[in-house]
Design an enzyme around this catalytic site. Sequence first.
Site, short mmCIF file in Angstrom:
data_model
loop_
_atom_site.label_atom_id
_atom_site.label_comp_id
_atom_site.label_asym_id
_atom_site.label_seq_id
_atom_site.Cartn_x
_atom_site.Cartn_y
_atom_site.Cartn_z
N GLU A 1 7.36 10.08 -4.39
CA GLU A 1 8.45 9.14 -4.08
C GLU A 1 8.73 8.18 -5.23
O GLU A 1 9.79 7.59 -5.29
CB GLU A 1 8.16 8.38 -2.79
CG GLU A 1 6.94 7.52 -2.79
CD GLU A 1 6.76 6.79 -1.46
OE1 GLU A 1 7.76 6.58 -0.74
OE2 GLU A 1 5.63 6.43 -1.14
N LYS B 1 13.74 1.86 2.98
CA LYS B 1 12.48 1.23 3.41
C LYS B 1 12.20 1.54 4.87
O LYS B 1 11.06 1.66 5.28
CB LYS B 1 12.55 -0.29 3.21
CG LYS B 1 11.25 -1.02 3.56
CD LYS B 1 10.09 -0.52 2.72
CE LYS B 1 8.77 -1.14 3.13
NZ LYS B 1 7.62 -0.46 2.48
N LYS C 1 2.81 9.13 -2.97
CA LYS C 1 3.19 8.04 -3.87
C LYS C 1 3.83 8.58 -5.14
O LYS C 1 4.84 8.09 -5.62
CB LYS C 1 1.95 7.20 -4.20
CG LYS C 1 1.54 6.28 -3.07
CD LYS C 1 2.47 5.10 -3.00
CE LYS C 1 2.63 4.45 -1.64
NZ LYS C 1 2.96 5.27 -0.53
N CYS D 1 6.02 -16.41 5.58
CA CYS D 1 6.94 -17.53 5.74
C CYS D 1 7.25 -18.15 4.39
O CYS D 1 6.51 -18.02 3.43
CB CYS D 1 6.33 -18.59 6.65
SG CYS D 1 5.80 -17.93 8.22
N HIS E 1 -8.73 29.14 -0.89
CA HIS E 1 -7.88 29.88 0.06
C HIS E 1 -6.44 29.92 -0.40
O HIS E 1 -5.54 30.17 0.38
CB HIS E 1 -7.99 29.22 1.45
CG HIS E 1 -9.39 29.19 1.96
ND1 HIS E 1 -10.04 30.31 2.45
CD2 HIS E 1 -10.31 28.19 1.98
CE1 HIS E 1 -11.28 29.99 2.79
NE2 HIS E 1 -11.48 28.70 2.52
N ARG F 1 10.84 -13.08 0.90
CA ARG F 1 9.55 -13.04 1.59
C ARG F 1 9.67 -12.46 2.99
O ARG F 1 8.69 -12.15 3.65
CB ARG F 1 8.92 -14.44 1.64
CG ARG F 1 8.64 -15.05 0.28
CD ARG F 1 8.29 -16.53 0.40
NE ARG F 1 7.01 -16.76 0.99
CZ ARG F 1 5.86 -16.81 0.31
NH1 ARG F 1 5.88 -16.62 -0.99
NH2 ARG F 1 4.72 -17.03 0.91
N GLU G 1 -1.91 10.92 0.47
CA GLU G 1 -1.20 9.66 0.19
C GLU G 1 -0.94 9.51 -1.30
O GLU G 1 0.14 9.11 -1.74
CB GLU G 1 -2.00 8.47 0.74
CG GLU G 1 -1.44 7.11 0.42
CD GLU G 1 -0.02 6.86 0.92
OE1 GLU G 1 0.50 7.67 1.71
OE2 GLU G 1 0.60 5.88 0.47
N ASN H 1 2.78 -21.89 7.10
CA ASN H 1 2.68 -20.47 6.75
C ASN H 1 1.22 -20.10 6.94
O ASN H 1 0.33 -20.78 6.44
CB ASN H 1 3.10 -20.25 5.29
CG ASN H 1 2.97 -18.77 4.89
OD1 ASN H 1 2.88 -17.90 5.76
ND2 ASN H 1 2.94 -18.50 3.59
N GLY H 2 0.95 -19.04 7.71
CA GLY H 2 -0.44 -18.60 7.89
C GLY H 2 -0.75 -18.41 9.36
O GLY H 2 0.13 -18.23 10.19
N TRP I 1 8.24 -15.93 9.33
CA TRP I 1 7.91 -14.51 9.53
C TRP I 1 6.96 -14.53 10.73
O TRP I 1 5.79 -14.87 10.60
CB TRP I 1 7.23 -13.95 8.29
CG TRP I 1 6.71 -12.56 8.39
CD1 TRP I 1 5.43 -12.17 8.70
CD2 TRP I 1 7.43 -11.34 8.21
NE1 TRP I 1 5.32 -10.81 8.72
CE2 TRP I 1 6.53 -10.26 8.41
CE3 TRP I 1 8.73 -11.05 7.88
CZ2 TRP I 1 6.92 -8.93 8.29
CZ3 TRP I 1 9.11 -9.72 7.75
CH2 TRP I 1 8.21 -8.68 7.96
C1 AGP Z 1 5.70 5.44 2.23
O1 AGP Z 1 5.48 4.97 0.91
C2 AGP Z 1 7.16 5.60 2.57
N1 AGP Z 1 7.84 4.38 2.36
C3 AGP Z 1 7.37 6.22 3.95
O2 AGP Z 1 6.61 7.41 4.00
C4 AGP Z 1 6.97 5.35 5.16
O3 AGP Z 1 5.57 5.22 5.22
C5 AGP Z 1 7.47 6.05 6.43
O4 AGP Z 1 8.87 6.16 6.35
C6 AGP Z 1 7.08 5.31 7.71
O5 AGP Z 1 7.70 4.05 7.72
P1 AGP Z 1 7.19 2.99 8.82
O6 AGP Z 1 5.74 2.72 8.51
O7 AGP Z 1 8.06 1.79 8.61
O8 AGP Z 1 7.36 3.61 10.17
#
Ligand code: AGP
Length: 636
Positions: free
Chosen positions: A512, A631, A509, A2, A528, A27, A505, A101-102, A75
């Site tokens: 991307e 996103k 990172k 928030c 393998h 935010r 993961e 907020n919280g 939020w």
């Molecule tokens: C991760 O860094 C990416 N932004 C992407 O893999 C993301 O995790 C994936 O698109 C899933 O998104 P969501 O968690 O909003 O469903």
Amino acid sequence: MCGIVGYVGRQAALEVVTAGLRRLEYRGYDSAGVAVLADGVLATAKKAGKLVNLEKELGERPLPAATTGLGHTRWATHGAPNDVNAHPHLDDAGRVAVVHNGIIENFARLRAELEERGHRLTSETDTEVVSHLLAEEYSACGGLAEAMRLVCRRLEGAFTLVAVAAEEPGVVVGARRNSPLVVGVGQGEGFLASDVSAFIEYTRDAIELGQDQVVELRRDGAGGPDATGGTGGADGTGGAVAVTVTGFDGLPAEVREFHIDWDASAAEKGGYDYFMLKEIAEQPKAVADTLLGRIDGSGHLSLDELRIPPEELREVDKVVIVACGTAHHAGLIAKYAVEHWTRVPCEVDLASEFRYRDPILGPRALVIAISQSGETMDTLMALRHAREQGSKVVAICNTNGATIPRESDAVLYTHAGPEVAVASTKAFLTQLVACYLVALYLGQVRGTRSGEEIREQVRELSGIGDAVERVLETMEPVRELARSLSSRNTVLFLGRHVGHPVALEGALKLKELAYMHAEGFAAGELKHGPIALIEEGVPVVVVVPSPRDRAVLHDKIVSNIQEIRARGARTIVIAEEGDEAVVPYADHLVRIPATPPLLQPLVATVPLQVFACELATARGNEVDQPRNLAKSVTVE
Ligand code: AGP
């Protein structure tokens, strides 16, 4: 998270507050509202949706001119994002307006007590109880600051509160515990806000409040003309603003004054160059916030929001996790926890593949859909398929009211706050926390783990925020290493057990953010095939399991490190403090705090986030909005 703005001074409060809320839009929020104090009356306007909806409302029903006011962008955590739940909240008689907020953990009990005393609460929020409690205390003590201190002593959880009282023009009061609040000190005006970006255009002189503190801004006496056309005086629109800070106990408190040298844009990022850096730094708090209200004093889990009766959970014979990208990696880690703590088989599927494999579902299969945005179409289609097959679906989501939680049978919200950067960091760690909570809860309900075992894991989880903080304090060598590798065209990642999804993961990172080839492998798979990729100088990140548990796994991965080093690899070893066996084979050693084996991803992932972010920065890439990515992927 928030956004909060409070104002007292000589400008039009509504103008200052709405401008401040616009500065806090980053935010993330799903409703907004304001309140101003004019002629002893608190006038409010609040609307679901974006600020444009509130501004339309204000255009149609203007509020009176005033120089004292507050505002909020919400939020949603408790209660849907709608007009009623939007802040500010007022007591029955409209004597006090408050924004928050919280999370107030004990709001249900407080609400019940208020209703027993005849108060009528109209929203689903935890915040509303505060306005009624403040009004009660105000009647008894006659001052808003004292009322705030008395109320704060009764609240549990994390909160930033800002309030105004109809009988105290020229006064705004704020309080904070485990949630940010900063004071802006202007010429004849004062500001309270979630962060400095809300008032930086008016003043760069600020005061940072400490834990469990209450601040009163009081504008006293006569003064020059102001926005209400008055000349100051008894209505509190006069001269200088006095700032008084105390503890919740009423004793004077130490505060830190500072001058803001950020520009407004940097202020939105909290002084960081990128939202991603800010969000990496927010992880300790995000982890702690996701635990809030879900563990009772005896270490017992309470996940009422799951809304699936224990007897149904005891009938579950399979857990299926569906997710994409980073969320899928959280699911891969969750598999180990679910199976270890509940002895229920757990499958993990890429959501985009799930329904095409014709999965075996039904009423005894519990499906968990993990999604930060709650709008990922692949995951949404997977959960729809699961529900068509008669399975119950629990969403783990970071966005209140999003499509995926709305279409699920139950939801466990993560409380990471909005994640602005495309590359997921704090959302990932809070997804892990949520998955651990669900797995432990299943174990608790099904009796596959004793109360003491559950409490032990919960105790360890409760300390993870501090462990992540300790990792963040030692990241400079990782940044230097990342910069030194910025011209490389590949980095490999290895891990075993829960370290394997961490390796995946870390590779994601790097892909991307740095736009470079990166691949994660199960270390046992090296021989393998992947070991053919090893040649002189190839950087290989190895996530090492604890030597304290499953020593055989540890010994095997030490052998793997020797194998790749013998073939020229440059080994970057992530290993827990005290693990000396890896030292001879690590070209670069990154220490992480010792944790229980299943919880290690919560600390092992952080160096990989920092590594990828720094390498991308060294390459001159746009970190928050990497090329080709969104996103939230709302198409299949
Ligand atoms: C991760 O860094 C990416 N932004 C992407 O893999 C993301 O995790 C994936 O698109 C899933 O998104 P969501 O968690 O909003 O469903």
